[in-house]
Enzyme design. Structure first.
Site, short mmCIF file in Angstrom:
data_model
loop_
_atom_site.label_atom_id
_atom_site.label_comp_id
_atom_site.label_asym_id
_atom_site.label_seq_id
_atom_site.Cartn_x
_atom_site.Cartn_y
_atom_site.Cartn_z
N GLY A 212 4.99 -9.40 -0.98
CA GLY A 212 4.32 -8.42 -0.10
C GLY A 212 5.34 -7.47 0.49
O GLY A 212 6.46 -7.38 0.00
N ASN A 213 4.95 -6.75 1.52
CA ASN A 213 5.88 -5.85 2.20
C ASN A 213 5.49 -5.74 3.67
O ASN A 213 4.51 -6.33 4.11
CB ASN A 213 5.93 -4.49 1.50
CG ASN A 213 4.57 -3.82 1.50
OD1 ASN A 213 4.04 -3.47 2.53
ND2 ASN A 213 3.99 -3.68 0.30
#
Ligand code: C5P
Length: 402
Positions: A212-213
């Site tokens: 993810g980020n």
């Protein structure tokens, strides 16, 4: 001369007990002059600073302060007032009233009206600099913001205490400008359909891990709310985020992965007049998702094979019909402008909003952003602003192309 956007609007002006209440008289005068119908609601402490007679003379309406008129027993309905209002503005808003509004302490007419109000609420704090800076005040102001209220930030300057700092109520002329901007923009997107993507995507590795980020979703949610406030029918396709929207006009579709996000966008895009791709979509996803948690006890370090995710913006760009507007975002660390222009072309966007990770206050997680809007005509840089204000600038720019 064009009539003010405030002409004929019903405004509830809430006044609290602070020295800045003297400025509320000018504010009331300006609102009336602009053609608004104003109902003043004042807290008991507010009456120590300014008399209801002055306010009722200017507004030509009895000032509301108590739940009942003492001699007749007549009940003043905060519910009716809350429904009557096209907007509510609380100026000055003291630390005490901000705290009560944040926590639902409905012990006076102003707070009960606030809790009943269906309309947009503007809050103009005014207090001494140390009260303003106290973590309790800042946390309460953040709570009001999270309820969807607009905070009209106080200025830094000379304060009644003799000290200098942040806490001066915004000047009445500027409060009127904020309200005029709000009404001028409302309903300008009525009948339009808008698609917004927001947040990160999570690409599953195994049942407990993902790629993810750090995207918070704040910018995308602010854009969705801005379009809804202008009367659009908004679909917000959101990755996993902790922000929420209180705006019932925004239809939120929650997704996790880039593929799920693409599928939802493909459903909404054909009917959308405006699509704003604000999500930070993961570029790669694991080729296969392990059906059990990958264990550390493995003798070898696992290698995760990745596959490319679909480019949602580019997919929609390839299907774009005349009359549809597609906007994208570019978050860059270097060669900002040339990278953004390359994306504008490759994804067939009409405009791209560039944020540079090199700018303080821009990018993931912050409440502020500093953008440059780039299209085929050139680029337009904007100063650092709150994400709500940035959303208004972006939607203004999109609307100018409709
Ligand atoms: O190529 P890059 O990820 O930098 O492009 C950013 C823009 O493209 C953003 O508008 C983002 O929402 C969109 N995008 C997308 N699907 C992807 C990657 C990016 O829609 N897989």
């Amino acid at each position: 001369m064009n009539p003010s956007p405030l002409a004929g609007k019903h405004i509830v002006l809430g006044i609290c007990g602070g020295i800045a209440a003297y400025k509320s008289v000018s504010l009331l005068r300006l609102l009336i002059k602009a053609g608004a119908e104003v109902q003043v609601v004042i807290t008991p402490a507010g009456k120590q600073f300014i008399t209801p007679v002055t306010l009722s003379s200017l507004s030509q309406k009895p000032v509301v302060s108590e739940f009942f008129t003492a001699n007749t027993g007549e009940w003043h309905s905060h519910v009716d007032l809350g429904l009557w209002a096209d907007c509510m503005v609380i100026a000055p808003a003291t630390a005490s009233t901000i705290g009560k509004m944040a926590h639902g302490v409905a012990d006076n007419m102003l707070v009960t009206t606030y809790l009943s109000a269906k309309s947009h609420v503007f809050v103009a704090p005014a207090m001494d600099l140390d009260m303003m800076a106290h973590p309790s005040t800042t946390a309460n102001i953040e709570l009001l913001r999270s309820y969807g209220n607009t905070i009209i930030e106080p200025e830094t300057g000379y304060l009644a205490s003799g000290l200098t700092g942040k806490g001066r109520m915004e000047e009445p002329e500027n409060i009127v400008k904020v309200l005029e901007g709000y009404f001028a923009r409302s309903l300008t997107l009525a009948g339009k359909r808008v698609l917004v993507t927001a947040g990160p995507t999570y690409e599953k590795i195994d049942p407990v891990r993902f790629i993810g980020n750090y995207s918070s979703g704040k910018m995308g949610y602010a854009l969705a709310e801005e379009c809804a406030a202008r009367g659009a029918e908004v679909t917000l396709v959101s990755g996993p985020v902790s922000v929420t929207t209180k705006d019932p006009r925004v239809k939120v579709v929650k997704v996790e992965s880039a593929r799920e996000m693409l599928a939802e966008c493909e459903k909404a895009f054909p009917a959308s007049d405006i699509s704003i791709m604000c999500a930070a979509v993961a570029d790669y996803a694991p080729a296969a998702v392990a059906d059990r948690k990958i264990k550390r006890e493995h003798s070898e370090v696992p290698v995760i094979e990745l596959v490319k995710n679909p480019d949602i913006a580019a997919t929609l760009g390839a299907r774009k019909k005349p009359g549809q507007i597609l906007a994208g975002f570019a978050l860059e660390t270097d060669n900002e402008a040339s990278n953004a222009v390359e994306k504008l072309e490759r994804k067939n966007l009409d405009l791209i909003v560039l944020n540079s990770m090199r700018d303080k206050g821009a990018g993931f997680g912050t409440d502020t952003n500093k953008i440059t809007i780039i299209d085929r005509e050139g680029s337009h840089p904007y100063p650092l602003k709150s994400k709500t204000e940035v959303a208004a600038d972006i939607v203004d720019s999109i609307q100018s192309r409709l």
